[in-house]
Design a protein around this motif. Structure first.
Motif, PDB file in Angstrom:
ATOM      1  N   SER A 140       0.788  -1.233   0.000  1.00 13.10           N
ATOM      2  CA  SER A 140       0.000   0.000   0.000  1.00 13.10           C
ATOM      3  C   SER A 140       0.819   1.283   0.000  1.00 13.10           C
ATOM      4  N   ASN A 141       1.981   1.306   0.636  1.00 15.18           N
ATOM      5  CA  ASN A 141       2.749   2.550   0.635  1.00 15.18           C
ATOM      6  C   ASN A 141       3.356   2.855  -0.730  1.00 15.18           C
ATOM      7  N   MET A 142       3.529   1.837  -1.566  1.00 15.72           N
ATOM      8  CA  MET A 142       3.893   2.093  -2.964  1.00 15.72           C
ATOM      9  C   MET A 142       2.658   2.411  -3.786  1.00 15.72           C
ATOM     10  N   GLN A 143       1.541   1.829  -3.432  1.00 17.59           N
ATOM     11  CA  GLN A 143       0.306   2.035  -4.186  1.00 17.59           C
ATOM     12  C   GLN A 143      -0.333   3.395  -3.920  1.00 17.59           C
ATOM     13  N   SER A 144      -0.127   3.981  -2.745  1.00 14.61           N
ATOM     14  CA  SER A 144      -0.797   5.225  -2.365  1.00 14.61           C
ATOM     15  C   SER A 144      -0.726   6.264  -3.476  1.00 14.61           C
ATOM     16  N   PRO A 145      -1.872   6.761  -3.947  1.00 13.37           N
ATOM     17  CA  PRO A 145      -1.870   7.643  -5.113  1.00 13.37           C
ATOM     18  C   PRO A 145      -1.510   9.087  -4.778  1.00 13.37           C
ATOM     19  N   VAL A 146      -1.119   9.797  -5.799  1.00 12.68           N
ATOM     20  CA  VAL A 146      -0.693  11.186  -5.643  1.00 12.68           C
ATOM     21  C   VAL A 146      -1.795  12.023  -4.996  1.00 12.68           C
ATOM     22  N   GLY A 147      -3.039  11.772  -5.367  1.00 10.71           N
ATOM     23  CA  GLY A 147      -4.133  12.578  -4.850  1.00 10.71           C
ATOM     24  C   GLY A 147      -4.363  12.462  -3.360  1.00 10.71           C
ATOM     25  N   ASP A 148      -3.805  11.413  -2.727  1.00 12.95           N
ATOM     26  CA  ASP A 148      -4.048  11.185  -1.303  1.00 12.95           C
ATOM     27  C   ASP A 148      -2.906  11.611  -0.400  1.00 12.95           C
TER      28      ASP A 148
ATOM     29  N   VAL B 150      -0.388   5.591 -20.397  1.00 10.16           N
ATOM     30  CA  VAL B 150      -1.058   6.885 -20.557  1.00 10.16           C
ATOM     31  C   VAL B 150      -0.044   8.008 -20.349  1.00 10.16           C
ATOM     32  N   VAL B 151      -0.337   9.135 -20.966  1.00  9.70           N
ATOM     33  CA  VAL B 151       0.471  10.336 -20.773  1.00  9.70           C
ATOM     34  C   VAL B 151       0.226  10.872 -19.362  1.00  9.70           C
ATOM     35  N   CYS B 152       1.283  11.338 -18.711  1.00 12.74           N
ATOM     36  CA  CYS B 152       1.159  11.885 -17.364  1.00 12.74           C
ATOM     37  C   CYS B 152       0.500  13.266 -17.423  1.00 12.74           C
ATOM     38  N   THR B 153      -0.710  13.340 -16.891  1.00  9.35           N
ATOM     39  CA  THR B 153      -1.456  14.598 -16.797  1.00  9.35           C
ATOM     40  C   THR B 153      -2.085  14.652 -15.405  1.00  9.35           C
ATOM     41  N   PRO B 154      -2.617  15.802 -14.997  1.00  8.68           N
ATOM     42  CA  PRO B 154      -3.312  15.843 -13.712  1.00  8.68           C
ATOM     43  C   PRO B 154      -4.423  14.803 -13.603  1.00  8.68           C
ATOM     44  N   GLN B 155      -5.063  14.487 -14.698  1.00  9.22           N
ATOM     45  CA  GLN B 155      -6.164  13.517 -14.665  1.00  9.22           C
ATOM     46  C   GLN B 155      -5.642  12.090 -14.488  1.00  9.22           C
ATOM     47  N   THR B 156      -4.538  11.749 -15.139  1.00  9.88           N
ATOM     48  CA  THR B 156      -4.052  10.365 -15.082  1.00  9.88           C
ATOM     49  C   THR B 156      -3.197  10.096 -13.855  1.00  9.88           C
ATOM     50  N   VAL B 157      -2.597  11.134 -13.275  1.00  8.21           N
ATOM     51  CA  VAL B 157      -1.682  10.917 -12.161  1.00  8.21           C
ATOM     52  C   VAL B 157      -2.390  10.869 -10.815  1.00  8.21           C
ATOM     53  N   GLU B 158      -3.591  11.375 -10.744  1.00  9.80           N
ATOM     54  CA  GLU B 158      -4.261  11.524  -9.448  1.00  9.80           C
ATOM     55  C   GLU B 158      -4.379  10.202  -8.697  1.00  9.80           C
ATOM     56  N   ARG B 159      -4.660   9.100  -9.391  1.00  7.01           N
ATOM     57  CA  ARG B 159      -4.819   7.802  -8.745  1.00  7.01           C
ATOM     58  C   ARG B 159      -3.631   6.882  -9.019  1.00  7.01           C
ATOM     59  N   PHE B 160      -2.529   7.445  -9.465  1.00  7.70           N
ATOM     60  CA  PHE B 160      -1.324   6.647  -9.737  1.00  7.70           C
ATOM     61  C   PHE B 160      -0.379   6.712  -8.539  1.00  7.70           C
ATOM     62  N   SER B 161       0.435   5.693  -8.373  1.00  9.32           N
ATOM     63  CA  SER B 161       1.396   5.610  -7.273  1.00  9.32           C
ATOM     64  C   SER B 161       2.200   6.894  -7.121  1.00  9.32           C
ATOM     65  N   ALA B 162       2.142   7.504  -5.935  1.00 10.72           N
ATOM     66  CA  ALA B 162       2.883   8.738  -5.684  1.00 10.72           C
ATOM     67  C   ALA B 162       4.384   8.492  -5.694  1.00 10.72           C
ATOM     68  N   VAL B 163       4.822   7.427  -5.044  1.00 12.33           N
ATOM     69  CA  VAL B 163       6.265   7.142  -4.997  1.00 12.33           C
ATOM     70  C   VAL B 163       6.797   6.930  -6.411  1.00 12.33           C
ATOM     71  N   ALA B 164       6.079   6.151  -7.220  1.00 15.08           N
ATOM     72  CA  ALA B 164       6.526   5.902  -8.587  1.00 15.08           C
ATOM     73  C   ALA B 164       6.527   7.187  -9.415  1.00 15.08           C
ATOM     74  N   TYR B 165       5.509   8.021  -9.223  1.00 17.89           N
ATOM     75  CA  TYR B 165       5.447   9.273  -9.979  1.00 17.89           C
ATOM     76  C   TYR B 165       6.606  10.204  -9.635  1.00 17.89           C
TER      77      TYR B 165
END
Length: 504
Positions: A133-141, A179-194
């Motif tokens: 989960s700590n790798m999964q935690s998305p940018v939006g959270d 997908v291209v990295c945009t505010p819409q696609t990154v919101e639920r993507f892994s924060a650590v990976a981003y």
């Protein structure tokens, strides 16, 4: 037709309106379209690893020749599908220059099928990120998540989020797309990976693709192949046999989540790692451990086995494997002297005995009462700093916090000396107060909190309760959120000088 007469014998009374016809060696669907497709992990918008052979694979008609064309190549590669319709081809990929964000196309064609084209491809760096989960935690959270999401417009960073699945046997397919990295696609993507990808992209000035394939609460054994577990007596007895002899192993496996299911051996490997093994990548990032926290040497051995097996399956040499040490957490026990989680972090640190591995610390960005600390940005950046120094040979990039070299005892005082290369810019504390979480013990083995003071690039430690110290520990408790760091803001590495057994 012969096919209809054969089927009428096999399936009497069948009108056969949805028969699959054979034509030119290709299977034709009811729609009349021949089978031809790329593997699931090869999609529009992907990043292809630069300066490495690239495997193109997918499905075509049985025994059909398949043409593979890339716009950066002058020649066409022709391969033949096998009796199952699987084809594999390997093409060269050039090195890209910094600032080259040219988009490319990759095409396959076969028989009477319409050509299939991948568009908007970039050539750059590709990293595979896994864990719980700590790798999964998305940018939006995360901390400042809304602000980070709003400015995450990076057209030359590409993201792949693998959908959760489980399987008893290794799969070649996975749900997900680049997908291209945009505010819409990154919101639920892994924060650590981003943040890892962003730091690499802005530093190297090349495209970066990052894959997340993992799930919260998962255990490390879930990501190791069954045959690898079976071949190791320790892992076989600890993980594989207890599962195979349980009622759970006789259940029908589907893609649904449960906290128990993500700890079962090999199921996540089959569904979420194996589909990627033909993909050329630069390396791995890993953030996992909370689900294995009661293990010690067995976890170190398990992770060594996981790393070796992934390197073998991806077949690209000794790929770098950079991992995150678990953050401080109290596990619902408010006793600052408890150290069971510290002993687990020590087991994680022992993973470093395997070549081409690196560990990132979270001791200063954890939250004692939150298993999922919100400050994920430094974690991704520290992984990137490790990669920049270790993988990309940018030796001026500092990536290590102060690491103990020696501890000497003189009467009532302990003096800590650090490796010079880890204290560039000197020692300091992030809050300006004295260094926290040093403890001393005498011959009786009882540890007491100690006072510490920075003296140049060393730390002096003493405790009024320990007249003749023989052992020193730093941040070696469950939920010590530390303040000692170097001039680059990287936290000091926890350590202990004793080899005393853990008290259960």
């Amino acid at each position: 037709m012969k096919i209809r007469s054969i089927l009428s014998k096999v399936m009497p009374g069948c009108r056969c309106w949805l028969i699959v016809f054979l034509m030119s060696g290709s299977f034709l669907w009811a729609s009349g379209q021949p089978v031809l497709r790329f593997a699931d992990v090869l999609t529009d918008n992907m990043v292809i690893q630069q300066n490495k052979p690239f495997t193109v694979w997918g499905k075509a008609g049985r025994y059909e020749p398949v043409k593979i064309e890339a716009d950066w190549l002058k020649t066409t590669l022709v391969v033949q599908a096998n009796d199952q319709g699987d084809f594999v081809g390997i093409i060269p990929v050039p090195r890209v220059q910094p600032g080259d964000f040219s988009e490319h196309t990759l095409q396959i064609s076969s028989g009477t099928a319409a050509p299939v084209v991948l568009r908007h491809i970039l050539i750059g760096e590709v990293w595979f990120c896994g864990g719980q989960s700590n790798m999964q935690s998305p940018v939006g959270d995360i901390l400042d998540g809304k602000t980070e999401v709003a400015k995450a417009d990076y057209r030359n960073i590409r993201l792949f989020n693998a959908a959760l699945n489980f399987s008893n046997t290794p799969l070649d397919y996975v749900k997900g797309q680049w997908v291209v990295c945009t505010p819409q696609t990154v919101e639920r993507f892994s924060a650590v990976a981003y943040f890892f990808a962003r730091q690499l992209h802005t530093t190297l000035n090349v495209p970066v693709g990052v894959i997340f394939s993992g799930i919260g609460a998962s255990a490390a054994q879930a990501y190791v192949p069954r045959e690898v577990l079976a071949a190791d007596p320790l892992l076989d007895s600890a993980y594989l046999q207890p599962y195979l002899t349980s009622e759970k192993s006789r259940e029908v496996i589907d893609g649904g989540f449960s906290f128990e299911k993500v700890t079962r051996p090999f199921l996540l490997y089959n569904a979420m790692i194996h589909p990627f093994v033909r993909l050329s990548i630069r390396g791995f990032c890993w953030y996992q451990g909370e689900s294995n926290r009661n293990e010690r040497g067995g976890y170190t051995h398990l992770m060594h086995t996981l790393i070796r097996s992934w390197r073998t399956d991806f077949a690209q040499g000794e790929l770098p494997f950079y991992f995150v040490q678990v953050a401080p957490f109290f596990w619902d026990q408010e006793n600052p002297q408890l150290a069971d989680y510290a002993f687990f972090r020590e087991a994680q640190a022992n993973i470093l005995k395997l070549d081409n591995t690196g560990m990132v610390l979270t001791m200063d960005v954890g939250e004692a009462k939150d298993l999922h600390p919100k400050n994920k940005k430094p974690v991704g950046i520290r992984l990137a700093l490790t990669a920049l120094h270790r993988t990309y040979n940018q030796l001026s990039v500092m990536y290590q916090g102060p690491q103990m070299k020696t501890v000497t005892f003189d009467k009532s005082t302990a003096l800590v000396t650090y490796l010079p290369e880890t204290v560039a810019g000197g020692l300091r504390t992030k809050d300006g107060s004295a260094p926290k979480f040093f403890s001393l013990a005498g011959a009786d083995g009882m540890f007491y909190p100690a006072e510490a003071v920075i003296v140049g690039s060393q730390v002096k430690v003493r405790s009024a309760k320990v007249k003749r110290p023989v052992a020193l520990r730093y941040a070696f408790t469950n939920y010590a959120v530390t303040n000692l760091e170097n001039g680059n803001g990287l936290p000091a590495v926890p350590f202990r000088t004793d080899s005393w057994r853990e008290q259960k």
